[in-house]
Design a protein around this motif. Structure first.
Motif, PDB file in Angstrom:
ATOM      1  N   LYS A 522       0.820  -1.211   0.000  1.00 32.07           N
ATOM      2  CA  LYS A 522       0.000   0.000   0.000  1.00 32.07           C
ATOM      3  C   LYS A 522       0.853   1.260   0.000  1.00 32.07           C
ATOM      4  O   LYS A 522       0.549   2.242  -0.670  1.00 32.07           O
ATOM      5  N   LEU A 523       1.959   1.251   0.755  1.00 31.97           N
ATOM      6  CA  LEU A 523       2.810   2.422   0.826  1.00 31.97           C
ATOM      7  C   LEU A 523       3.504   2.699  -0.502  1.00 31.97           C
ATOM      8  O   LEU A 523       3.747   3.846  -0.849  1.00 31.97           O
ATOM      9  N   ASP A 529       2.576  10.038  -5.842  1.00 30.73           N
ATOM     10  CA  ASP A 529       1.577  10.765  -5.066  1.00 30.73           C
ATOM     11  C   ASP A 529       2.007  11.020  -3.638  1.00 30.73           C
ATOM     12  O   ASP A 529       1.338  11.747  -2.902  1.00 30.73           O
ATOM     13  N   HIS A 530       3.112  10.348  -3.201  1.00 31.61           N
ATOM     14  CA  HIS A 530       3.602  10.524  -1.835  1.00 31.61           C
ATOM     15  C   HIS A 530       4.501  11.761  -1.804  1.00 31.61           C
ATOM     16  O   HIS A 530       5.717  11.673  -1.989  1.00 31.61           O
ATOM     17  N   LEU A 531       3.869  12.941  -1.569  1.00 33.94           N
ATOM     18  CA  LEU A 531       4.607  14.200  -1.566  1.00 33.94           C
ATOM     19  C   LEU A 531       4.483  14.868  -0.196  1.00 33.94           C
ATOM     20  O   LEU A 531       3.432  14.807   0.452  1.00 33.94           O
ATOM     21  N   CYS A 557       2.393  13.624   4.664  1.00 39.82           N
ATOM     22  CA  CYS A 557       2.436  12.929   3.358  1.00 39.82           C
ATOM     23  C   CYS A 557       1.065  13.065   2.729  1.00 39.82           C
ATOM     24  O   CYS A 557       0.042  12.766   3.359  1.00 39.82           O
ATOM     25  N   THR A 558       1.023  13.547   1.479  1.00 35.94           N
ATOM     26  CA  THR A 558      -0.254  13.784   0.808  1.00 35.94           C
ATOM     27  C   THR A 558      -1.045  12.493   0.597  1.00 35.94           C
ATOM     28  O   THR A 558      -2.273  12.526   0.535  1.00 35.94           O
ATOM     29  N   MET A 559      -0.374  11.339   0.459  1.00 37.46           N
ATOM     30  CA  MET A 559      -1.055  10.070   0.197  1.00 37.46           C
ATOM     31  C   MET A 559      -1.399   9.338   1.491  1.00 37.46           C
ATOM     32  O   MET A 559      -2.514   8.853   1.680  1.00 37.46           O
ATOM     33  N   CYS A 568      12.734  11.333   8.312  1.00 38.82           N
ATOM     34  CA  CYS A 568      12.044  10.026   8.271  1.00 38.82           C
ATOM     35  C   CYS A 568      11.172   9.850   7.035  1.00 38.82           C
ATOM     36  O   CYS A 568      10.617   8.758   6.834  1.00 38.82           O
ATOM     37  N   PHE A 569      11.005  10.864   6.217  1.00 33.40           N
ATOM     38  CA  PHE A 569      10.061  10.775   5.111  1.00 33.40           C
ATOM     39  C   PHE A 569      10.480   9.676   4.105  1.00 33.40           C
ATOM     40  O   PHE A 569       9.686   8.827   3.700  1.00 33.40           O
ATOM     41  N   THR A 570      11.748   9.681   3.733  1.00 32.14           N
ATOM     42  CA  THR A 570      12.220   8.701   2.728  1.00 32.14           C
ATOM     43  C   THR A 570      12.274   7.292   3.303  1.00 32.14           C
ATOM     44  O   THR A 570      11.832   6.324   2.664  1.00 32.14           O
ATOM     45  N   SER A 571      12.808   7.148   4.511  1.00 32.37           N
ATOM     46  CA  SER A 571      12.937   5.815   5.098  1.00 32.37           C
ATOM     47  C   SER A 571      11.575   5.197   5.386  1.00 32.37           C
ATOM     48  O   SER A 571      11.417   3.963   5.328  1.00 32.37           O
ATOM     49  N   TYR A 572      10.567   5.995   5.701  1.00 37.82           N
ATOM     50  CA  TYR A 572       9.239   5.457   5.979  1.00 37.82           C
ATOM     51  C   TYR A 572       8.611   4.844   4.727  1.00 37.82           C
ATOM     52  O   TYR A 572       7.930   3.819   4.791  1.00 37.82           O
TER      53      TYR A 572
END
Length: 574
Positions: A522-523, A529-531, A557-559, A568-572
């Protein structure tokens, strides 16, 4: 002679006892004395040993005829006599026109009896020696084991197997025999350099391990009067029939033992320190001396007497007589080593036979003196069995009922490395040429052996005979197609066709997971779209909270609509 009175039986016994005591009391008598043979006078003259002049003169002096018993009437020796006439076989140098009891089989081409042509594939040849009826029988026995497991563990959803799935399992076992990895579970590994895509697409790991553990070849309820080889008897009996039926008898065959590696606990386990496989289950085999095709086999279960076999026979004699019962064409010459060879066997067997012998066994000829390397000596008995002694690096003794005193040449290496031709008896050259049939079969079977651990000896034997069936079908394939094909080129398409046919015919279909997609799936859906966007309030970072770190941020995160800090945005999302 007419004036001499006839003696009673008691007097004759006393005369014979006194004459024998008088002979053996002489200190100058020869220690190699052999009693007189009870056949004709011609056979007695040919026997080696010291003449019984003293005893003969003593008997003649008392009116005893040496040929017919008592003078006048033909009165036999009394049955109550303590001294019995010896049945020891006499040996003497062969006569010039010596004719053996049998003749060596002439060389002929061995034909396949499978009724298959060059258009038949590898699977058709395999099913000739490993029939569908046996696969059906294995599936029925395995279902009984699965039923016991279902009742014991209360597994309501445990599915029964069928012949198609058993064929699929056997195909996977063949793939595992030439494509080896450290563990069976590694075949289902997601690592592309470790897992096997063919096996992963054919059957699941848990189902394969379940079937391989519950694979059975007889009724689980063992009767009290069953044999020691009860668990594998049905498979061996079926393969013995198909092996012999699929190919014509070859002219030269060898009999020897084969070992199946097994290190567990079993009363059948043997220890042979001179064999490559030192501990395991012993199997007696009769194989073609030129190709290694196995015609007959028996699992050794102890010194049990077979049907119609005399109690006085040795174990080697009983093995040879048992394996020769299934020979359909009597025009066969047998070769075996010293474990099986005896004078009685060579004198009584109905087939031409050659074998090395132990010089100390019963009725063996007594050779005198020592020989130099390359020298030889012949002796023969009245059953027209030839014994040859030849001095190589060690002394070799060979018995044959189909050879005469013909001498051939053999190449031998000297100490300086040169090869020279030395004289060698023909029967020894014949033995060296045609003895290695069982060893050749073991060599071919051991190249791609399904060597997996098991604490059940009968499973190890099944793995052995399965590869033996593959090797036999490969030999039949080459006999029919007249092609020299490597074993790997035969076993790879065979395994693939077995897996494909088993997957198609099996009623047990593999279930795929159809639940909701995982969190990672799902991620990673629509990654574009994950901005990151800035929110209205500061909230705890989702990933830092999972790591028990107190950190707040306005970034969302928009999505996913979860707060995430910049670190943490990229690693998540990965």
């Amino acid at each position: 002679m007419s004036n001499k009175r006839k003696y009673s039986e008691a007097e004759l016994c006393q005369i014979l006892d006194e004459s024998e005591e008088e002979y053996f009391s002489d200190d100058s008598s020869d220690g190699e004395y052999q009693p007189e043979h009870e056949s004709s006078t011609e056979s007695d003259s040919d026997c080696s040993g010291v003449s019984q002049d003293a005893e003969d003169s003593s008997l003649e002096a008392h009116g005893v005829n040496l040929l017919h018993g008592v003078s006048g009437d033909e009165v036999p020796y009394p049955a109550s006599s303590k001294k019995k006439v010896s049945s020891e076989i006499c040996w003497s140098p062969p006569k010039v026109l010596f004719i053996p009891r049998h003749t060596v089989t002439l060389h002929r081409r061995t034909a396949s009896l499978c009724n298959l042509d060059m258009s038949s594939d590898e699977m058709a040849y395999f099913l000739k020696v490993f029939p569908r009826s046996l696969i059906i029988f294995i599936s029925q026995c395995t279902n009984k084991r699965l039923d016991i497991l279902r009742k014991k563990k209360n597994l309501v959803n445990l599915c029964e197997t069928d012949p198609g799935e058993i064929l699929l399992v056997l195909g996977c076992m063949l793939v595992m025999s030439y494509n080896k990895v450290p563990s069976i579970s590694d075949y289902w590994s997601h690592n592309p350099s470790l897992g096997n895509e063919a096996i992963k697409g054919a059957i699941s790991r848990n189902r394969f391990q379940l079937l391989i553990s519950k694979l059975y070849f007889t009724d689980p309820e063992q009767p009290a009067s069953s044999s020691k080889t009860y668990y594998i008897d049905e498979v061996i009996s079926c393969l013995k029939h198909t092996f012999s039926k699929a190919r014509d008898e070859s002219p030269y065959q060898s009999i020897d033992e084969s070992m199946t590696k097994f290190k567990g606990r079993s009363a059948l386990k043997q220890y042979l320190p001179l064999k490559p496989i030192k501990r395991g289950i012993k199997i007696w085999e009769r194989c073609d001396a030129m190709t290694g095709y196995a015609y007959d086999l028996n699992v050794y279960s102890g010194k049990e007497l077979g049907q119609d076999l005399p109690e006085s026979s040795t174990l080697g004699e009983r093995v040879v007589l048992s394996l020769t019962k299934t020979i359909r064409n009597p025009d066969v010459t047998l070769v075996f080593d010293r474990f099986f060879t005896s004078v009685h066997l060579l004198n009584s067997i109905q087939y031409p036979a050659v074998g090395t012998a132990i010089s100390t066994r019963k009725n063996m000829p007594k050779f005198q003196g020592k020989l130099k390397r390359g020298e030889f000596e012949f002796l023969a008995n009245h059953q027209r069995t030839m014994a040859a002694r030849w001095q190589d690096s060690k002394e070799v003794t060979v018995l044959s009922n189909c050879h005469d005193a013909t001498v051939n040449t053999a190449n031998r290496k000297q100490k300086d490395g040169r090869k020279v031709k030395v004289d060698c008896p023909e029967l020894i050259c014949f033995y060296n040429k045609y003895m290695g049939g069982v060893d050749l079969s073991d060599q071919k079977v051991g190249v791609y052996d399904f060597d997996r651990r098991s604490n059940k000896w009968w499973k190890k034997v099944f793995y052995k005979v399965l590869m033996l069936a593959v090797v036999n079908s490969w030999i039949l394939y080459m006999d029919t197609t007249k092609k020299d094909v490597r074993l790997l080129q035969f076993i790879v398409p065979l395994a693939e066709k077995m897996m494909a046919m088993g997957k198609e015919q099996s009623k047990v279909k593999r279930k795929r997971c159809r639940g909701r997609p995982s969190k990672i799936a799902k991620l990673m859906l629509n990654v574009g779209d994950h901005l990151p966007v800035e929110g209205n309030t500061r909230r705890r970072c989702m990933r830092c909270a999972q790591n028990k770190v107190e950190k707040r941020t306005k970034t969302l995160c928009t999505m996913c609509q979860v707060p995430l800090c910049r670190q943490c945005f990229t690693s998540y999302h990965t």
